[in-house]
Write an enzyme that holds these catalytic residues in place. Structure first.
Site, mmCIF file in Angstrom:
data_model
loop_
_atom_site.group_PDB
_atom_site.id
_atom_site.type_symbol
_atom_site.label_atom_id
_atom_site.label_comp_id
_atom_site.label_asym_id
_atom_site.label_seq_id
_atom_site.Cartn_x
_atom_site.Cartn_y
_atom_site.Cartn_z
ATOM 1 N N ASP A 1 0.866 -0.943 -0.072
ATOM 2 C CA ASP A 1 -0.149 0.032 -0.186
ATOM 3 C C ASP A 1 0.819 1.113 -0.066
ATOM 4 O OD1 ASP A 1 -2.124 1.767 -0.058
ATOM 5 O OD2 ASP A 1 -3.318 0.558 1.482
ATOM 6 N N TRP A 2 0.460 2.243 -0.189
ATOM 7 C CA TRP A 2 1.130 3.692 -0.332
ATOM 8 C C TRP A 2 1.980 3.754 0.849
ATOM 9 C CZ3 TRP A 2 -0.292 7.721 -3.821
ATOM 10 C CH2 TRP A 2 0.091 9.031 -3.610
#
Ligand code: BGC
Length: 762
Positions: free
Chosen positions: A293-294
């Site tokens: 994820d980011w």
């Protein structure tokens, strides 16, 4: 917690292994030979920096400003072969040019992957995912994904970060809006349908995009419903509940998965080798691309799991995270880790192999530009056909929670006062992820209701109560009040957890003032999560849950209010009475002292609120009514397993046609364990004319009764209770089956809630 790894590959083999190309996932087609060879040649020819480039995903813009970071420096990185993928980019024309730079000017001409969160629509916005799940109709979820894929693909995108398939049992968590609710069986069915809608049977087909099942692990189990927070669930709950939708989509061939931000019992998921490499890859044989994820790779340092960026990069790589979303930790620091520990290099080659295989499977090596089409984009986005499908999805996602005294449907000619700012809030119809949706495309309830008296009253995000007197006047002059209450689009979504999920703003004051008027009130709820509304709905005869229903929200809701559409959605998450009851879910073990209405008895309940939810999982009404009869059970032995058919008849004894969502629950045996009192193992939405009777037949296998224990999936012998009904709290027929003998399932089995129950309706 140390997860038990049922090794299929021992560590040594794994390190020594070359890239495993052939299968992407169990059901995915093998990669054609010429692609496998091309990928092997590329990996042999690429420098380490270029390999780390492929493993790097860069933000080409922001969610609200797509392409805004595609500057000269970004293009130079593409030319140098230091970027494998961009996110938050879109548009047939700009992406064609970006791809041209990669293909014509970078050392090996490897095409880029373009990604974006296309969640419940791209330009045509469908109801939010929780609402799609409320349709209890996987075909609706599939169609929403199909339309989103068609629109995203023509705009040059290859990959969507959807579906979010995290099970969520605490409605304080803002991201419940993005998932399919509390139940692993419903969640698995909706997830598989979404993946099929995005990817189709042929990922290289013109209108397909790669799906990304997210967020692997137990993101939905964050403590207290706080986003990003630690999860600490048993391995049994992890396997039987949180991982089941992931198991189902891995078997269905989902092309990519994303790891969660949070940690599981202290191990951050993006560095969790037991979970990602152990369970996903080794046990399930999942060959698809795994993206972080980011910034989650660099956040391994914030978690305290790594002390340097090089350590964080090595941890994520060992866990089998192939691509680093936005943190540049692989690009900048994995080289250091490789220099310190050359045994990591084969893992890099495996990761690059999976990334290139993904590009090949999309057809990008054959035609890197094949997706985007700036000319077709103009006719495809928001087409009349897509709008019609969004309308149908909106209609099917509505849940009639209460209808006392036949207040609904509204009678034609009744004088209606429409009250509440949400009734005219076009932005909120789009929900939190809107891709390229624009509020101007949305028809609000106010517009759709046409000639009614409208008074905004109050808004959920303002303290201003000045509109209440005008709302009271409108109610006084009306026969019925349609009162729109809830949250706006920004009360739910990422980082939007709320401790108190009652109505925000001065909405309670508005209800109190309108109650005084004494006219019948129909509450229309708009929200991204189940709210805690016992007090708010006290004495309100009719309640329609509408979520954030997309561009066609207004017309769909108006049709349901007037009876032109007969609502038949069901709650994919129970609605609590108060926030303090959370987490709350129906598939609960009975406890030694089951909740007792008598407060003098010491039992598993709160003293200051009634037992159970206000509206249960699976609850939903309509304008028809149905009876259930003729339960018939059949058992067929099949070696050590058993197969069962479970049938019953359903009759519409109402005056109008309608759909009934027939739900099959089980309680399975497991010696020495407290098992959930009810677990969904089948459902079907059946349309019935007034007076019509139809027969529904479910086919179960004993693998669906499996539970997880220290030795893996086990099926225990004994009695299985069956319950068929209209909700988890409205069981109409009961019976029992028997599992003849105990048996164990192999480590790569698809078992329990991950397995689909075929249903026939005749
Ligand atoms: C979210 C993901 C999303 C990613 C890219 C993250 O903050 O958790 O669900 O796909 O951003 O937008």
């Amino acid at each position: 917690m140390e997860l038990r790894r049922r090794e299929v590959l021992v560590a040594g083999t794994l390190l020594a292994a070359a890239i495993r190309f052939p299968a992407f996932a169990q059901s995915a087609p093998a990669l054609p030979r010429q692609h496998a060879e091309r990928i092997a040649r590329l990996i042999a020819a690429m420098s380490v920096e270029e390999k780390l480039g492929q493993m790097t995903q860069v933000a080409g813009g922001r969610q609200v400003a797509l392409n805004s970071r595609l500057d000269a420096a970004a293009l130079d990185r593409v030319r140098a072969g230091r970027i494998g993928s961009f996110l938050h980019v879109a548009g047939g024309e700009p992406l064609r040019e970006l791809q041209r730079v990669a293909v014509e000017e970078s050392p090996h001409g490897i095409p880029l992957l373009f990604a974006m969160d296309v969640v419940h629509g791209y330009r045509t916005i469908f109801p939010v995912p929780l609402a799609l799940a409320a349709s209890f109709d996987p075909a609706v979820a599939e169609e929403a994904a199909r339309v989103a894929a068609i629109e995203a693909a023509v705009s040059g995108l290859h990959w969507t970060f959807a579906p979010m398939i995290d099970i969520a049992r605490d409605a304080r968590w803002g991201r419940v809006v993005e998932g399919a609710g509390e139940d692993p069986y419903l969640g698995a069915r909706i997830a598989v349908a979404q993946v099929q809608g995005f990817q189709t049977a042929d990922l290289a087909g013109r209108d397909a995009v790669l799906a990304c099942a997210k967020h692997l692990g137990a993101y939905g189990a964050g403590m207290g419903g706080r986003d990003y927070d630690t999860a600490d669930v048993s391995e049994r709950t992890l396997r039987e509940v949180y991982l089941q939708p992931f198991r189902a989509v891995a078997a269905a061939g989902v092309g990519t998965m994303m790891t969660a931000f949070n940690d599981l019992a202290g191990v951050p998921t993006t560095g969790n080798a037991d979970l990602v490499r152990g369970i996903l890859r080794d046990e399930w044989n999942y060959q698809g691309l795994v993206v972080s994820d980011w910034n989650a790779v660099s956040e391994l340092i914030d978690h305290g799991a790594a002390s340097t960026p090089a350590e964080a990069a090595a941890l994520a790589l060992r866990a089998s995270v192939d691509m680093d979303m936005t943190s540049d930790t692989y690009a900048e620091h994995l080289g250091t880790a490789l220099a310190n520990d050359p045994t990591l290099l084969p893992l890099v080659d495996q990761a690059v192999g999976r990334i290139l295989a993904t590009k090949a499977r999309l057809g990008l090596f054959d035609d890197p530009y094949r997706f985007g089409d700036a000319v077709r984009e103009r006719t495809v986005l928001g087409s009349a056909d897509h709008r019609a499908k969004a309308r149908r999805a909106a209609e099917r996602s509505l849940v009639l929670l209460r209808n006392e005294g036949g207040v609904l449907p509204l009678t034609a000619g009744a004088r209606v006062a429409l009250v509440g700012a949400l009734a005219d809030d076009a932005r909120s119809t789009l929900g939190s992820w809107k891709a390229r949706g624009v509020q101007e495309d949305s028809v609000t309830l106010r517009t759709a209701m046409g000639d009614v008296t409208y008074a905004p009253g109050v808004a959920p995000r303002s303290d201003d109560e000045a509109g209440i007197p005008a709302a009271v006047t409108a109610a006084q002059n009306a026969d019925v009040v349609v009162l729109v209450l809830g949250e706006d689009f920004d009360h739910s979504g990422e980082a939007r957890s709320r401790a108190d999920i009652t109505l925000p703003g001065p909405q309670m004051a508005l209800i109190a003032a309108l109650r005084e008027v004494g006219k019948p009130i129909v509450v229309v709820l708009m929200n991204g999560r189940p709210l805690a509304l016992e007090a708010a709905l006290d004495g309100i005869p009719a309640v329609l849950e509408t979520w954030f229903a997309g561009n066609e929200a207004g017309p769909a809701i108006a049709d349901a209010l007037y009876g032109r559409v007969n609502p038949a959605g069901r709650l994919p998450m129970g609605m609590p009475r108060t926030s303090g009851q959370l987490p709350l879910f129906y598939a609960h073990p009975p406890t030694g002292r089951p909740a007792n209405p008598d407060l003098a008895v010491d039992s598993a309940r709160y003293h200051d609120t009634d037992i159970g939810p206000l509206f249960a999982f699976g609850h939903g009404l309509g304008y028809a009514s149905f009876t259930y009869a003729d339960l018939a059970l059949d058992t067929h032995l099949d070696g050590q397993k058993a197969r069962y058919t479970v049938g019953c008849t359903i009759t519409n004894d109402g005056r109008v046609a309608g759909d009934e969502v027939v739900q099959l629950y089980i309680r399975a045996p497991a010696a020495g364990l407290a098992r959930p009192e009810r677990e969904l193992r089948g459902f079907v939405r059946v349309p019935l004319d007034s007076g019509q009777t139809r027969r529904v037949s479910f086919t179960l296998t004993s693998d669906q009764f499996a539970h997880w224990d220290d030795d893996g999936w086990q099926v225990a012998p004994g009695r299985v209770d069956l319950m068929i009904g209209a909700s988890s709290a409205d069981i109409r027929l009961t019976g029992a089956l028997a599992v003849p003998q105990a048996y164990a399932l192999p480590a790569d089995a698809v078992a329990g809630a991950a397995l689909a129950t075929p249903v026939t309706v005749s």
